[in-house]
Design an enzyme around this catalytic site. Sequence first.
Site, PDB file in Angstrom:
ATOM      1  N   HIS A  37       0.833  -1.191   0.000  1.00 35.63           N
ATOM      2  CA  HIS A  37       0.000   0.000   0.000  1.00 35.63           C
ATOM      3  C   HIS A  37       0.869   1.243   0.000  1.00 35.63           C
ATOM      4  O   HIS A  37       1.935   1.275   0.599  1.00 35.63           O
ATOM      5  CB  HIS A  37      -0.967   0.031   1.201  1.00 35.63           C
ATOM      6  CG  HIS A  37      -0.379  -0.540   2.465  1.00 35.63           C
ATOM      7  ND1 HIS A  37      -1.110  -1.306   3.334  1.00 35.63           N
ATOM      8  CD2 HIS A  37       0.870  -0.471   2.986  1.00 35.63           C
ATOM      9  CE1 HIS A  37      -0.341  -1.683   4.346  1.00 35.63           C
ATOM     10  NE2 HIS A  37       0.851  -1.177   4.161  1.00 35.63           N
ATOM     11  N   SER A 185      12.357   0.911  24.970  1.00 34.34           N
ATOM     12  CA  SER A 185      11.903   2.260  25.329  1.00 34.34           C
ATOM     13  C   SER A 185      12.380   3.314  24.340  1.00 34.34           C
ATOM     14  O   SER A 185      12.660   4.441  24.716  1.00 34.34           O
ATOM     15  CB  SER A 185      12.389   2.624  26.733  1.00 34.34           C
ATOM     16  OG  SER A 185      13.799   2.835  26.740  1.00 34.34           O
ATOM     17  N   ALA A 187      11.304   5.454  20.745  1.00 32.79           N
ATOM     18  CA  ALA A 187      10.097   6.237  20.473  1.00 32.79           C
ATOM     19  C   ALA A 187       8.865   5.351  20.311  1.00 32.79           C
ATOM     20  O   ALA A 187       7.791   5.659  20.840  1.00 32.79           O
ATOM     21  CB  ALA A 187      10.306   7.092  19.221  1.00 32.79           C
ATOM     22  N   GLY A 189       8.209   2.206  21.465  1.00 31.69           N
ATOM     23  CA  GLY A 189       7.799   1.616  22.721  1.00 31.69           C
ATOM     24  C   GLY A 189       7.176   2.630  23.670  1.00 31.69           C
ATOM     25  O   GLY A 189       6.148   2.366  24.303  1.00 31.69           O
ATOM     26  N   HIS A 447       3.977  36.272  22.003  1.00 34.50           N
ATOM     27  CA  HIS A 447       3.513  36.102  23.381  1.00 34.50           C
ATOM     28  C   HIS A 447       1.996  36.155  23.415  1.00 34.50           C
ATOM     29  O   HIS A 447       1.397  36.989  22.746  1.00 34.50           O
ATOM     30  CB  HIS A 447       4.091  37.222  24.256  1.00 34.50           C
ATOM     31  CG  HIS A 447       3.567  37.198  25.665  1.00 34.50           C
ATOM     32  ND1 HIS A 447       4.086  36.352  26.624  1.00 34.50           N
ATOM     33  CD2 HIS A 447       2.577  37.906  26.272  1.00 34.50           C
ATOM     34  CE1 HIS A 447       3.437  36.544  27.759  1.00 34.50           C
ATOM     35  NE2 HIS A 447       2.514  37.482  27.578  1.00 34.50           N
TER      36      HIS A 447
END
Length: 468
Positions: A37, A185, A187, A189, A447
């Site tokens: 795909h 751990s 990105a 996970g 701001h």
Amino acid sequence: MSDTFDLIVVGGGPGGYVAALRASQLGMSVALVESTHFGGVCLNWGCIPTKALLRSSEIHHLLHELGTFGLSADNISFDLSKIVGRSRGIARRMGGGIAHLLKKAKVTTFDGRAKLAGRSGEAHQVAITRDGAAVATIKAPHVILATGARGRQLPGLETDGTLIWGAREAMTPKELPKRLLVIGSGAIGIEFASFYRNMGSEVTIAEVADRILIAEDPEISAAARKAFEKQGMKIITSAKVGPLNKGENEVSTTIESPTGKVDLTVDRVICAVGIVGNVEDLGLEGTKVQVERTHIVTDGFCRTGEPGIYAIGDVAGAPWLAHKASHEGILCVEKIAGRSPQPLHPLNIPGCTYSRPQIASVGLSEEKAVAAGHKVKVGRFPFIANGKAVAMGETDGMVKTVFDATSGELLGAHMIGAEVTEMIQGYVITRTGELTEAELVETVFPHPTISETMHEATLAAFDGPLHI
């Protein structure tokens, strides 16, 4: 239909389809071969659908924090099938959009698997098959391999699609696991851990390294761990996960670490322990294309050792990021077209993790900058001192900058907190444009915005921040 093209692209992921579109813009006749795909893993089973899941989980979390904003709601609930359905629908919609773009650009597409089949004069031949049957043989002087990568399988931790999940199963759960173990751990996970924790699962993360998010600055990694543990996640580092013992509807294992042994029983396990390049059955045998540790070796312009053969994206090695693949596709095609693109500088590629809180970075960590011999100036600014972050209720976070003390070069920027994946691009432009702290200091930040923390973190590295 002609069987001869200026360029053949193998793989329709974020590298391949972008390369094909850019080549068409530059006047080339282009063939794109894709077996599954358009959009590749990123669009269909990665970047896009996971962000849809994470968005749902963020809203679920906020619904349980309504009192903080003076609001209330009763009987908060969710329909997991609708959450998953929305994610899959978005993937289908985006995939259809890519098909439309390719058709509009007059890129000739082939549904099948491609394999290099020798030369015909100056052109490379590519044989296309589907379900084992021959579809066509096409040729071109230039072939870009953009075949991507797949999840790594480790002995004893193999996914089975039922109890032990890879990314695809983790994105399409039929029910929410009450107890979940995430192995790895990085990105991927961390994002799955964040989604399932926000939805109410008990989450344990096991990481073989001595800290989570090993690619990030250690200070940001520590801040992330603190945030995740505050949310209720259990994190075990320097972890060795024992055999996964599968029961009828649960998995038990033992995790060893310097703090001792933990016997754990969970409903499901997600394995996110890295990826391997899709280099098999490409016909690389007999060519000068080199493969090292499942990835194709390339130079700064994506050229392999075989003239006329190029590789981009995940199959060409780290960092394994969609935006890196797309950029490589563009610069590779522009080099083929005789233009003068700049080689992609790895330290100018941003990394993003879309957990709660988000994490983003570019360039060197403080530790690596010092190790490289730089005398550094480091600035830090906390979200809790930013008006917009306080108004949003997103005070957990910080921005850290690392500058060369002599030249003022921005060596690295590291961020954790709300919307930092949207903000990191400001520092990416700084590095790409070879700007210094002087330009950042003189830049007017609107701001109130969280982006003001970027300005303050720059000031903090030199004359000092204004608002702490």
